[in-house]
Write a protein that holds these residues in place. Structure first.
Motif: not given
Length: 706
Positions: A378-381, A398-400, A437-438
């Protein structure tokens, strides 16, 4: 021997050479010019990668040499796509290029270039191709293949080492596909290659039909539109030119560069001038001055000769070389990160910096949130979203999951679940989903944020930092933090027969703190406070990292104040009368010695960044991230192929579509007599369903060629 203008395409000798599969002599016989380029040696007898032009020999030279791709009048006999490992991973680009060639109905020959991992894809034409067509193919392909070195397909002097020619570092250019040299000789001969000129027009249509990689940099606003290239009698960056040159640029311009760095100095100088919004005409005026022609712009007027000598180019060759180099440097400058003094390039950059600083402060204030089982992911994201926000100047990103996984060192499923947990905890919000990409949005930190501790609320809401001041600091910190956590050594899992596990991402979080504070040693207590782990957990990870020489233990021996005589650090203890204490065997009071012993017994730890790869190899987990990137490349290519198949299945089948088919992003209209573009058939099972396993295996075989 033949003349450049009327080179024979099919002679009895070429038939004999094709039958004997002597590829080097075949290249010399079919050469479109009466000369080749031969490498030279230095005074020590080593090849120095400086090619000079020599007459066409009867036999192949013993050293490295290259044959021209085009005639003197720019008629191309061969197209050689040079995929270089220095630019990235060659495997996915090679698979994409071969798919394009097969869709266009072109035959090809694949060879190892001689350097580690590089590939040459040779495509022969039945008749000489015009230079504008070849240049269009090269430019379109380079936008979609990052590892393609397309300069040789645009230059009059473009030459490539043929198959079988030696490399300056040892080895030779080896044939990979087809397997037999005789078949390769047939495909390299114009009379038997089966590649008409219409097929190359079709190749251009196939390449242009694929959307080019989008520029991740946002459109920039303000007085100067940084990063935007305009055509002002030549390419240049938009904005007001700054004619006053700084001391560093003037030094590059006026000093003669070293013999081994002529091209590097010229590229650096042109890039600096492009960033100052200079036009092509302004740089041409510099070339009119002899001081500058013999200084930093020496590469534009000369070519390498024997040893340290330079050969002067004629006016036409110098003009063509300058235009090519200037266009390349302007394109490179447009992709560079903006300097710190250009923070006006976006209106809301200061707000983005303030929001990212608030998010990082809130995340650092609650380390226990990231000490859970899923906390490191979670912290890395979250750190990745903050880094992208600082780079793009926007909080809507926008990042997949695959890109996020490769950037952080986790798997795609782990990143997908991490995105969901960050949304539940109000770190992220849903954005408009406008593509594959979401789209996510970084939410601001408010006083009621559930993850923001009570002790940290209020301060960042009223007292914002100076706008734009901390952007560079935040970028440096986030880049170091993400780079430290994505190492193969900290991959997750225990070692099994089929999987080599690393130390885990929790150990990676401990190492991240050591890497962020590499300028000083951290104690066990401070590491526990920063990571949120228990002392026993941190000590366990540090012990394993010390065993692999990733971290070292240091004892901090410093001077201490004396509780008895109040002597300052660095001063000797004194008696009540003021004299220096000189007792037998000791020059300090007992209380001061006890204090120094207690403090020196506290262990401190430092990182050893250069040992990460060696430790991963020793643990057996080296290459985890590379194999994951290869697997994701196959999945992306498989998904794209199936999308094209679904689009074809939904298309109306009544009648045959005729006429020119174009794409929205196609730059120019190319006329062709072909009824339609060819379609690459998707594998099917016996009952007509899509065979995804066979499609995956076919893509993996193409990538395995690299």
């Amino acid at each position: 021997m033949h003349s450049p203008s009327s080179a024979p395409i099919h002679t009895p000798r070429t038939v004999a050479l094709a039958a004997r599969a002597d590829l080097q002599e075949l290249f010399l016989q079919l050469s479109p010019r009466l000369s080749v380029r031969v490498d030279t040696k230095n005074s020590e007898g080593k090849w120095q990668h400086k090619y000079v032009e020599r007459s066409l020999p009867d036999r192949a030279p013993r050293g490295p040499y290259a044959v021209y791709l085009s005639s003197f009048f720019r008629g191309y006999r061969w197209l050689c796509f040079d995929l270089d490992t220095k630019r990235g991973d060659v495997g996915p680009d090679l698979a994409t290029l071969l798919r394009w060639l097969e869709e266009a109905g072109l035959t090809y020959v694949v060879a190892a270039s001689g350097s580690a991992g590089g590939r040459h894809v040779w495509v022969t034409a039945e008749t000489l191709l015009d230079a504008p067509l070849v240049e269009s193919i090269a430019v379109s392909a380079a936008k979609r293949l990052p590892t393609l070195d397309f300069g040789l397909l645009k230059s009059r002097t473009g030459a490539v080492r043929p198959i079988g020619a030696p490399h300056r570092n040892g080895g030779r250019s080896e044939l990979l596909s087809p397997e037999t040299p005789r078949r390769a000789a047939e495909l390299l001969t114009p009379a038997s290659c089966g590649n008409p000129a219409d097929a190359f027009l079709r190749l251009l249509l196939v390449i242009d039909a694929v959307p080019a990689a989008e520029d991740v940099r946002p459109k920039l606003v303000g007085r100067d539109e940084f990063g935007k290239i305009i055509d002002d009698n030549g390419p240049r960056l938009a904005g007001t030119p700054r004619t006053a040159l700084d001391r560093e640029t003037m030094a590059l311009l006026t000093r003669r560069p070293p013999a081994d760095k002529v091209s590097e100095v010229c590229a650096s100088l042109l890039t600096k001038l492009a960033l100052r919004r200079w036009s092509q005409r302004m740089v041409e005026r510099l070339l009119e001055d002899r001081r500058y022609r013999e200084g930093g712009l020496l590469h534009l007027c000369t070519s390498p000769g024997v040893g340290s000598l330079r050969v002067m180019l004629n006016e036409a060759e110098a003009e063509e070389k300058f235009e090519r180099q200037w266009k390349r440097c302007v394109a490179y400058a447009a992709k560079l990160p903006l300097p710190q003094d250009a923070l006006e390039w976006t209106e809301n950059l200061a707000d983005v910096v303030a929001q990212v600083e608030q998010l990082q402060a809130a995340a650092d204030a609650c380390p226990e949130r990231w000490a859970t089982e899923s906390g490191p992911a979670d912290r890395a994201a979250l750190d990745l979203f903050c880094l992208l926000a600082l780079r793009s100047g926007s909080t809507v990103l926008s990042l997949d999951v695959r890109r996020a996984a490769l950037a952080t060192g986790y798997g795609r499923s782990t990143m997908h679940r991490a995105f969901g947990r960050l949304r539940l905890d109000s770190w992220l919000g849903h954005g408009a989903d406008t593509g594959p990409a979401s789209t996510h949005e970084l939410l601001p930190v408010t006083a009621s944020h559930p993850a923001f501790p009570l002790s940290a609320r209020g301060g960042t809401q009223r007292n914002l930092p100076p706008k734009g001041v901390t952007r560079h600091t935040l970028l440096s910190r986030l880049e170091k933090q993400i780079a430290a956590g994505q190492a193969d050594l900290f991959s997750y899992g225990r070692g099994t027969a089929n999987h080599s596990g690393g130390l885990g991402h929790h150990a990676g979080r401990v190492y991240q703190q050591l890497a962020l504070h590499a300028d000083r040693a951290l104690s066990l207590t401070e590491l526990c406070q920063r990571t949120g782990y228990a002392p026993r957990t941190v000590a366990k990870h540090l012990t394993r990292m010390r065993d692999l020489l990733v971290a070292t233990r240091a004892v901090m021996t410093v001077h201490h104040e004396c509780p008895t005589c109040q002597a300052a650090p660095g001063e000797r203890c004194r008696t009540a009368a003021g004299a220096v204490l000189r007792r037998r065997g000791a020059d300090q009071h007992t209380a001061r010695q006890t204090l120094a012993a207690e403090r020196s017994s506290t262990p401190y730890y430092r990182p050893r960044p250069g040992s990460l790869v060696a430790a991963a190899k020793a643990l057996g987990c080296h290459g985890v991230r590379a194999s994951r990137a290869r697997r994701y490349a196959v999945e992306i290519e498989l998904y794209r192929w199936w999308q094209q198949e679904e689009e074809w299945m939904r298309a109306p089948k009544a009648g045959i579509r005729t006429g020119v088919q174009t794409h929205d992003e196609q730059a120019a209209l190319v006329l062709t007599t072909l009824p339609r573009q060819p379609r690459r058939r998707y594998p099917r099972t016996s009952d007509g369903r899509g065979d995804h396993g066979a499609a995956r295996a076919r893509i993996e075989r193409r990538i395995a060629t690299a």
